[in-house]
Scaffold this active site. Structure first.
Site, PDB file in Angstrom:
ATOM      1  N   GLU A  33      21.891  30.763  41.805  1.00 20.97           N
ATOM      2  CA  GLU A  33      23.134  31.213  42.428  1.00 20.97           C
ATOM      3  C   GLU A  33      23.266  30.700  43.864  1.00 20.97           C
ATOM      4  OE1 GLU A  33      25.593  32.444  40.990  1.00 20.97           O
ATOM      5  OE2 GLU A  33      24.766  33.098  39.085  1.00 20.97           O
ATOM      6  N   GLN A  38      28.998  26.452  46.859  1.00 16.46           N
ATOM      7  CA  GLN A  38      29.536  25.217  47.461  1.00 16.46           C
ATOM      8  C   GLN A  38      28.998  23.948  46.776  1.00 16.46           C
ATOM      9  OE1 GLN A  38      31.812  25.637  49.845  1.00 16.46           O
ATOM     10  NE2 GLN A  38      31.462  27.804  50.167  1.00 16.46           N
ATOM     11  N   GLY A  77      23.318  19.967  51.262  1.00 14.34           N
ATOM     12  CA  GLY A  77      24.178  20.445  52.337  1.00 14.34           C
ATOM     13  C   GLY A  77      24.104  21.955  52.541  1.00 14.34           C
ATOM     14  N   TYR A 116      29.017  38.331  45.966  1.00 14.38           N
ATOM     15  CA  TYR A 116      29.014  37.547  44.730  1.00 14.38           C
ATOM     16  C   TYR A 116      27.597  37.384  44.166  1.00 14.38           C
ATOM     17  CZ  TYR A 116      28.734  33.490  41.754  1.00 14.38           C
ATOM     18  OH  TYR A 116      28.419  32.660  40.715  1.00 14.38           O
ATOM     19  N   ASP A 134      34.272  34.805  42.510  1.00 11.16           N
ATOM     20  CA  ASP A 134      34.128  33.534  43.216  1.00 11.16           C
ATOM     21  C   ASP A 134      35.396  32.726  42.983  1.00 11.16           C
ATOM     22  OD1 ASP A 134      33.922  32.636  40.594  1.00 11.16           O
ATOM     23  OD2 ASP A 134      32.165  31.382  40.952  1.00 11.16           O
ATOM     24  N   CYS A 188      40.038  27.074  32.556  1.00  9.90           N
ATOM     25  CA  CYS A 188      41.114  27.338  33.518  1.00  9.90           C
ATOM     26  C   CYS A 188      40.798  26.588  34.812  1.00  9.90           C
ATOM     27  CB  CYS A 188      41.237  28.847  33.753  1.00  9.90           C
ATOM     28  SG  CYS A 188      42.745  29.343  34.599  1.00  9.90           S
ATOM     29  N   CYS A 195      45.748  24.702  29.070  1.00  5.00           N
ATOM     30  CA  CYS A 195      46.637  25.809  28.691  1.00  5.00           C
ATOM     31  C   CYS A 195      47.015  25.797  27.206  1.00  5.00           C
ATOM     32  CB  CYS A 195      47.908  25.781  29.542  1.00  5.00           C
ATOM     33  SG  CYS A 195      47.583  26.053  31.307  1.00  5.00           S
ATOM     34  N   CYS A 204      49.403  35.020  29.443  1.00  4.65           N
ATOM     35  CA  CYS A 204      49.155  34.542  30.809  1.00  4.65           C
ATOM     36  C   CYS A 204      50.472  34.451  31.577  1.00  4.65           C
ATOM     37  CB  CYS A 204      48.466  33.179  30.765  1.00  4.65           C
ATOM     38  SG  CYS A 204      48.231  32.433  32.404  1.00  4.65           S
TER      39      CYS A 204
END
Length: 347
Positions: A33, A38, A77, A116, A134, A188, A195, A204
């Site tokens: 996690e 990022q 990073g 999170y 998230d 998604c 879709c 939706c």
């Protein structure tokens, strides 16, 4: 309940085969996690496998020195993640006898862990019914329910957390959390969501109102700061150079770099040579040449680094104590790692 059942059903047929999902060990889940903050799964996967081979337990990570951890992290990073990971590993190993906290309220106390990550670990490892939120979750929920509250606003953060919490399947919270994350990542998607084959297409709001591209809403980003870096890459006749560790709380803390002159704008060779910083570092006769003819723009989240690498050649220098052949032993920012790779090719 229908939303949860549909989501979990989709997940059981489409979930990604990821190594940390074969375990309920909180150390492995925590590591994955933190790495995936990022960072895309495709990039983080090799780092996760390397870390778990090198540091198979929290004790192994705790025993390592910070420089080794940063070197292993090089290229991912956001290096504060690695420093916080190492700090918390030492806390768990030394203060908690290697026992990872087992509840959300205790997990979130660890340095570097927010809502999170604490929710993910608590639900996956300890079956606690606490929802993750998230970027993927924001996207799925904002589109499905047609929510136009900015996801990075104080109101939005509270609203989406409460909504996710109301939807979570308390009988299988870890599965639900992984399902909604995978659904956002694979189905998604930010661009070109699937879709037409979506199991939620009949309910939706974004699809019905044709506002899929407008959601989720985010407030305007913080203004990007421009910084002008000039790295002085020393190469002596006896094949030595200078690297220094970055201190303080800025970018790349704990990483190593060549001597740096930072300016307010792009500067040229004459200005470098005549600067006090240059003459203090290199009082003896030197040759200075620009390595990269085009300025390198290295983009971080809130700042862009306009970078020039200057090659400084001299006979010897007392402060030069690092052999060029040993540079690879030091953790360096990816900007410098890329330069070293290019420099080796033209040497």
């Amino acid at each position: 309940m229908k939303f949860s059942n549909t989501l979990v059903s989709w997940y059981l047929q489409n979930n990604r085969d990821l190594p940390w999902r074969k375990s309920k060990n909180p150390y492995f889940i925590w590591l994955s996690e933190i790495m995936l903050q990022q960072t895309r799964v495709a990039q983080g996967l090799s780092y996760y496998l390397k870390f778990t081979r090198t540091f198979p337990t929290v004790f192994d990570l705790a025993k390592a020195d910070e420089s080794t951890v940063l070197k292993m992290w090089q290229g991912l990073g956001y290096y504060s993640r690695a420093r916080n990971l190492h700090f918390s590993a030492k806390h768990i190993a030394q203060e908690l006898n290697g026992q990872f906290p087992t509840s959300y309220t205790e997990i979130i106390k660890l340095k570097g862990i927010g809502d999170y990550t604490a929710s993910a670990i608590a639900s996956i490892c300890f079956n606690e019914s606490t929802a993750v939120v998230d970027g993927n979750v924001y996207r799925v929920l904002s589109r499905y329910f047609g929510i136009q509250t900015a996801t990075n606003s104080t109101l939005g953060i509270k609203e989406f957390k409460a909504l996710a919490q109301s939807l979570i399947d308390s009988s299988q919270p870890g599965t639900f959390n992984q399902a909604i994350m995978d659904f956002g990542a694979l189905h998604c998607k930010p661009q070109n969501p699937l879709c037409e084959s979506c199991p939620f297409s009949d309910s939706c709001v974004a699809l019905e109102k044709k506002i899929t591209k407008e959601l989720p809403v985010k407030e305007k980003k913080i203004k990007v700061r421009k910084r002008y870096f000039n790295f002085l890459v020393l190469k002596t006749d006896d094949n030595k150079t200078i690297l220094t560790e970055r201190k303080g709380k800025g970018i790349w803390q704990g990483m190593y770099q060549f001597p740096l002159i930072e300016c307010e704008k792009k500067i040229h060779q004459k200005e470098i040579i005549s600067s006090e910083a240059f003459t203090d570092l290199f009082p003896d006769e030197t040759t200075l040449s620009l390595f990269n003819s085009k300025e390198i723009v290295h983009k971080l989240s809130h700042q862009h680094l306009y970078t020039q690498f200057w090659i400084v050649e001299t006979k010897t220098l007392k402060n030069a104590d690092i052999l060029w052949e040993n540079i690879q032993d030091y953790p360096v920012p990816v900007l410098i790692a890329n330069f070293l790779e290019a420099f080796e090719m033209v040497k």
